[in-house]
Motif scaffolding. Structure first.
Motif: not given
Length: 219
Positions: A81-83, A122-124, A127-129, A140-141
């Protein structure tokens, strides 16, 4: 006091009065011209900035719909999954307008929008880590919901700016597609998905003795 002195005094007072009235009229004229200039600057600012805000809100809406898939399948290679949509940009200080004509609270809310976007980024990034690229999970949510909220906030600020400048506020007729309703729909949908996920997780913990005993203090 003789008549000549009285006449001189009256002439002097008349001259001073004339000067004072002239200065006052000049002041009023300058105030009037400044007000006209502020109104023109404010109208120009509102027309230009609302177009930027609308474009940014559209970008937020696109991000809010980006769930990491393309045509119903994970958008990345090998089922990852990717943006598919880049976050929108809004750089108000690069817009050549006279910001000081706005009320301070409205100016503040407009100029703070880039900071809100950076906070989301910054928050995402944090999470991505910790995500599995094969499972969209919370990333993604969070991304969809955060950009939906930012889009709604941006639309509200743009509406306030239009109202302040006396510009028309277009509201879609009842029953037709509405961008704000679509953004709110994303938020509601994700909240329901999260609630359902947390319910399933809680039920699974209750059924599994190992999870059920976690956190219990031995006696």
């Amino acid at each position: 006091m003789d008549a000549g002195n009285i006449s001189a005094i009256i002439s002097a007072l008349s001259g001073l009065t004339g000067v004072a009235i002239g200065a006052y009229l000049t002041h009023l004229r300058e105030q009037h011209n400044a007000k006209i200039k502020d109104e023109r600057d404010g109208s120009y600012l509102a027309i230009l900035v609302t177009s930027h805000l609308d474009r940014f809100a559209n970008g937020c809406w696109s991000c809010a719909l980006d769930d990491g898939t393309a045509y119903g399948q994970p958008a990345g290679e090998d089922g990852r999954y990717q943006t598919t949509v880049e976050p929108p940009q809004f750089n108000p200080l690069e817009i050549d307008v006279e910001w000081k004509v706005l009320p301070k609270d409205l100016m503040y809310d407009i100029l703070q929008i880039p900071s809100k976007r950076e906070h989301i980024a910054s928050r995402l990034a944090g999470i991505a880590e910790h995500i599995d690229p094969y499972d969209p999970g919370d990333y993604f949510w969070s991304r969809q919901r955060d950009y939906a909220e930012l889009g709604l906030h941006t639309l509200a600020v743009a509406k306030r700016l239009r109202k302040h400048a006396g510009l028309p506020i277009d509201e879609p007729p009842s029953g037709e597609w509405n961008r704000a309703d679509s953004l709110q729909g994303v938020i509601d949908d994700i909240d329901q998905k999260r609630a359902a996920y947390e319910k399933r997780l809680a039920e699974s913990h209750e059924k599994n003795p190992m999870f059920a005993n976690l956190g219990q203090t031995s006696t």
